[in-house]
Design a protein around this motif. Structure first.
Motif, mmCIF file in Angstrom:
data_model
loop_
_atom_site.group_PDB
_atom_site.id
_atom_site.type_symbol
_atom_site.label_atom_id
_atom_site.label_comp_id
_atom_site.label_asym_id
_atom_site.label_seq_id
_atom_site.Cartn_x
_atom_site.Cartn_y
_atom_site.Cartn_z
ATOM 1 N N VAL A 1 43.897 -37.236 6.971
ATOM 2 C CA VAL A 1 42.548 -37.037 6.453
ATOM 3 C C VAL A 1 42.435 -37.784 5.140
ATOM 4 C CG1 VAL A 1 40.828 -35.336 5.768
ATOM 5 C CG2 VAL A 1 42.509 -34.759 7.528
ATOM 6 N N ASN A 2 41.587 -38.799 5.102
ATOM 7 C CA ASN A 2 41.392 -39.519 3.850
ATOM 8 C C ASN A 2 40.330 -38.777 3.045
ATOM 9 O OD1 ASN A 2 41.423 -41.555 1.865
ATOM 10 N ND2 ASN A 2 39.596 -42.445 2.798
ATOM 11 N N ASP A 3 40.788 -38.130 1.965
ATOM 12 C CA ASP A 3 39.917 -37.248 1.188
ATOM 13 C C ASP A 3 39.217 -38.042 0.072
ATOM 14 O OD1 ASP A 3 38.745 -34.990 0.185
ATOM 15 O OD2 ASP A 3 40.537 -34.277 -0.845
ATOM 16 N N GLY A 4 38.445 -39.041 0.462
ATOM 17 C CA GLY A 4 37.676 -39.821 -0.522
ATOM 18 C C GLY A 4 38.543 -40.584 -1.497
ATOM 19 N N SER A 5 39.625 -41.184 -1.035
ATOM 20 C CA SER A 5 40.513 -41.926 -1.941
ATOM 21 C C SER A 5 39.776 -43.106 -2.567
ATOM 22 C CB SER A 5 41.719 -42.468 -1.172
ATOM 23 O OG SER A 5 42.430 -41.418 -0.586
ATOM 24 N N ALA A 6 40.090 -43.360 -3.851
ATOM 25 C CA ALA A 6 39.465 -44.494 -4.534
ATOM 26 C C ALA A 6 40.319 -45.754 -4.375
ATOM 27 C CB ALA A 6 39.289 -44.151 -6.002
ATOM 28 N N ASP A 7 41.551 -45.605 -3.936
ATOM 29 C CA ASP A 7 42.433 -46.772 -3.768
ATOM 30 C C ASP A 7 42.427 -47.224 -2.301
ATOM 31 O OD1 ASP A 7 43.882 -44.900 -2.461
ATOM 32 O OD2 ASP A 7 45.643 -44.958 -3.758
ATOM 33 N N ASP A 8 43.460 -47.926 -1.901
ATOM 34 C CA ASP A 8 43.448 -48.510 -0.553
ATOM 35 C C ASP A 8 44.088 -47.607 0.507
ATOM 36 O OD1 ASP A 8 42.764 -50.452 1.226
ATOM 37 O OD2 ASP A 8 44.665 -51.550 1.020
ATOM 38 N N ASN B 1 35.657 -37.077 -2.072
ATOM 39 C CA ASN B 1 36.781 -36.173 -2.315
ATOM 40 C C ASN B 1 36.293 -34.726 -2.271
ATOM 41 O OD1 ASN B 1 38.452 -34.734 -4.892
ATOM 42 N ND2 ASN B 1 39.637 -35.676 -3.285
ATOM 43 N N PHE B 2 36.751 -33.988 -1.267
ATOM 44 C CA PHE B 2 36.348 -32.582 -1.132
ATOM 45 C C PHE B 2 37.429 -31.633 -1.620
ATOM 46 C CE2 PHE B 2 33.354 -34.554 1.763
ATOM 47 C CZ PHE B 2 32.213 -33.779 1.634
ATOM 48 N N GLY B 3 38.580 -32.150 -1.982
ATOM 49 C CA GLY B 3 39.688 -31.302 -2.421
ATOM 50 C C GLY B 3 40.660 -31.049 -1.282
ATOM 51 N N LYS B 4 41.904 -30.736 -1.657
ATOM 52 C CA LYS B 4 42.956 -30.615 -0.649
ATOM 53 C C LYS B 4 42.651 -29.541 0.396
ATOM 54 C CE LYS B 4 47.721 -29.663 0.241
ATOM 55 N NZ LYS B 4 49.019 -29.154 -0.162
ATOM 56 N N GLU B 5 42.087 -28.420 -0.050
ATOM 57 C CA GLU B 5 41.870 -27.315 0.894
ATOM 58 C C GLU B 5 40.865 -27.724 1.983
ATOM 59 O OE1 GLU B 5 43.862 -24.373 -0.025
ATOM 60 O OE2 GLU B 5 44.532 -26.061 -1.231
#
Ligand code: UDP
Ligand code: MG
Length: 342
Positions: free
Chosen positions: A47-54, A77-81
């Motif tokens: 699950v890619n949680d809105g990463s700003a990198d690649d 990014n919604f947070g890990k949970e």
């Protein structure tokens, strides 16, 4: 010999937020281990949680090379949970294992978890044998947290157990029925119950990159856990108020009696002011605790979805066949997933 029907599907769920430095190493270490387990097919749900990198680029490349890797890209990014919830919702396996991308949860333990599951456990908890790789402050605060939580809440959290665990499909299905938006996963995992066995392990240091959980985020995480599973902080104000009122009544009676016997005594500015400030402070703390709960009620009442999916890579089924109890709205190419209702 195990027959074809005994081949089970294992879903490994990996929340990823700015993990481009570690993701290659993660696959290189996890895939051979999963391949070595007998009579298991597996899928890795990233699950890619809105990463700003690649991170997304790396994940998509991997899913193109290996059909067993699926990628769920969240809109921000919604947070890990929330990311973990998304991965668990999407997982198709007979058993699901959430694992961190940074290799702090040793993948070598997965075959052990699977073996215990095959012996009949519905949940296999991986418990940290020591917290040697944590700072002193983190160790002390974690110990204090478990003590406070387990005293205040009816729900007892097993100590030093994180999200790394194996859950049978029945447990995952039960978990999917919990509708709350504030998701303290560790607590929800414990809340659903089922037969659990514990496997100890040594937690490694992060293989690269840095932790996303600062002191402030951890504090909020702790509050989340307490407020999700205990109303004692809220209810305790009845008793604190009762005790303070009783003391005030006794002191007031004493002052009245003293005034009747000895006459009016004018000085007392300092004591008046400190009492005023003391009670003002007490009331504000009480209001703050109520606020913590009211804020959460407000969030729950709005009923917004826990996460939004931008796109799925390596999708194997139509979007309409989403996990039960959820509805899917296609919005300008965005699949909006929410629970129940109309
Ligand atoms: N993570 C995530 N979203 C976030 C923060 C973290 O998906 O907003 C993921 C992160 O990529 C990692 C896991 O959650 O796979 C654990 O994060 P981290 O290692 O930073 O936490 P720690 O191990 O320090 O508690
Ligand atoms: Mg970590």
């Amino acid at each position: 010999m195990l027959g074809q029907q005994d081949v089970k599907l294992l879903s490994v769920v990996v929340p990823c937020y700015n993990e481009s430095e570690v993701i290659g190493r993660f696959f290189a270490r996890v895939i051979p281990i999963l391949e070595s387990i007998d009579s298991i097919r597996f899928e890795i749900v990233c699950v890619n949680d809105g990463s700003a990198d690649d991170t997304l680029g790396h994940l998509v490349d991997m899913s193109r090379q290996d059909g067993r890797v699926r990628v769920i890209d969240l809109t921000r990014n919604f947070g890990k949970e929330a990311a973990l919830t998304a991965g668990i919702d999407e997982a198709l396996g007979d058993a699901v294992i959430p694992i961190d991308a940074d290799l702090q949860d040793p993948p070598e333990l997965i075959p052990v978890l699977v073996a215990r599951w095959r012996e009949g456990a519905e949940v296999v908890l991986a418990q940290r044998a020591s917290r040697a790789c944590d700072s002193l402050l983190k160790r002390l605060s974690a110990a204090a947290y478990y003590r406070v939580h387990n005293h205040l809440s009816e729900l007892k959290l097993p100590e030093n157990v994180g999200d790394f665990r194996l859950m049978d499909r029945v447990v995952v299905n039960a978990l999917k029925h919990l509708p709350e938006r504030h998701r303290f996963m560790k607590g929800l995992f414990a809340w659903v119950g089922f037969k659990a066995v514990i496997v100890p392990y040594e937690r490694e240091a992060r293989c690269a990159g840095h932790s996303k959980f600062s002191g402030w985020r951890l504090w909020n995480f702790a509050l989340e856990g307490l407020t999700s599973f205990s109303t004692l902080p809220l209810r305790s104000w009845t008793y604190i108020g009762g005790i303070v009122a009783f003391i005030a009544f006794c002191y007031g009676s004493f002052i009245i009696a003293r005034t009747l016997v000895f006459g009016i005594d004018v000085p007392g500015y300092a004591s008046m002011l400190s009492l005023l400030l003391f009670f003002g402070g007490i009331q504000l703390i009480g209001l703050g605790v109520v606020g913590e709960y009211v804020g959460r009620i407000y969030d729950e009442a709005k009923g917004r979805p826990i996460y939004l999916v931008r796109r799925r890579y390596q999708e194997r089924r139509p979007v309409s066949q989403m996990p039960s109890g959820r509805r899917v709205i296609e919005l300008n190419g965005l699949s909006r997933v929410s629970r129940g209702g109309k």
